[in-house]
Design a protein around this motif. Structure first.
Motif, mmCIF file in Angstrom:
data_model
loop_
_atom_site.group_PDB
_atom_site.id
_atom_site.type_symbol
_atom_site.label_atom_id
_atom_site.label_comp_id
_atom_site.label_asym_id
_atom_site.label_seq_id
_atom_site.Cartn_x
_atom_site.Cartn_y
_atom_site.Cartn_z
ATOM 1 N N UNK A 1 74.187 -6.764 44.933
ATOM 2 C CA UNK A 1 73.404 -7.049 43.791
ATOM 3 C C UNK A 1 73.117 -5.864 42.947
ATOM 4 N N UNK A 2 73.943 -6.273 41.696
ATOM 5 C CA UNK A 2 73.772 -5.202 40.734
ATOM 6 C C UNK A 2 72.356 -5.202 39.997
ATOM 7 N N UNK A 3 71.790 -4.105 39.719
ATOM 8 C CA UNK A 3 70.486 -4.032 39.049
ATOM 9 C C UNK A 3 70.627 -2.939 37.881
ATOM 10 N N UNK A 4 70.390 -3.267 36.721
ATOM 11 C CA UNK A 4 70.559 -2.416 35.679
ATOM 12 C C UNK A 4 69.022 -1.686 35.501
ATOM 13 N N UNK A 5 68.865 -0.466 35.251
ATOM 14 C CA UNK A 5 67.583 0.035 34.842
ATOM 15 C C UNK A 5 67.436 1.090 33.831
ATOM 16 N N UNK A 6 66.290 0.980 33.106
ATOM 17 C CA UNK A 6 66.180 2.277 32.041
ATOM 18 C C UNK A 6 64.563 2.258 31.734
ATOM 19 N N UNK A 7 64.049 3.592 31.325
ATOM 20 C CA UNK A 7 62.783 3.638 31.252
ATOM 21 C C UNK A 7 62.572 4.534 29.831
ATOM 22 N N UNK A 8 61.717 4.473 29.349
ATOM 23 C CA UNK A 8 61.730 5.353 28.276
ATOM 24 C C UNK A 8 60.001 5.488 27.690
ATOM 25 N N UNK A 9 59.591 6.498 26.923
ATOM 26 C CA UNK A 9 58.294 6.333 26.555
ATOM 27 C C UNK A 9 58.310 7.001 25.028
ATOM 28 N N UNK A 10 57.113 6.414 24.477
ATOM 29 C CA UNK A 10 56.987 6.480 23.004
ATOM 30 C C UNK A 10 55.580 7.040 22.816
#
Length: 128
Positions: free
Chosen positions: A6-15
């Motif tokens: 299973x492919x899972x794309x992830x990304x995080x950020x902060x502002x």
């Protein structure tokens, strides 16, 4: 019978950076947002998104996963090719490794920002 990972794309950020952390994971075309990940910097955000991806996969009973992200820091640290240089990064790596024990196989791959479906989803929340 072979089951594909299973492919899972992830990304995080902060502002702002540092600031309030949010993350996104895309699994089977569905975006899963987290807006309650606390305070921190971009590295914290990326690690927490990767951890969220593993938690999501575990919740679905996935056993063989490929995590795809555009954070060189997280991918290299999680794969053991770069050291975690702060206590916070070490803690994130330890949490990730603990969750990963519940899987048959976990792989992390670096992809470009333009290919990261989770990053695209996060960017849509904050149009410029």
């Amino acid at each position: 019978m072979s089951v594909l990972p299973i492919k899972l794309f992830f990304d995080g950020g902060c502002r702002p950076n540092p600031g309030k952390i949010e993350g996104a994971v895309v699994r089977k075309g569905v975006v899963h947002y987290r807006h309650d990940l606390g305070e921190g910097d971009n590295s914290d955000a990326e690690w927490l998104a990767a951890i969220h991806a593993l938690e999501l996969a575990a919740g679905h009973g996935d056993l063989d996963v490929v995590l795809l992200g555009d954070s060189t820091v997280v991918v290299t640290q999680a794969n053991g090719r770069a050291p975690c240089r702060s206590a916070a990064l070490k803690a994130h790596r330890a949490r990730f490794a603990e969750i990963a024990l519940g899987f048959d196989r976990v792989r992390l791959r670096h992809i470009g920002r333009a290919q990261n479906l989770a990053g695209i989803a996060l960017a849509r929340l904050h149009p410029r």
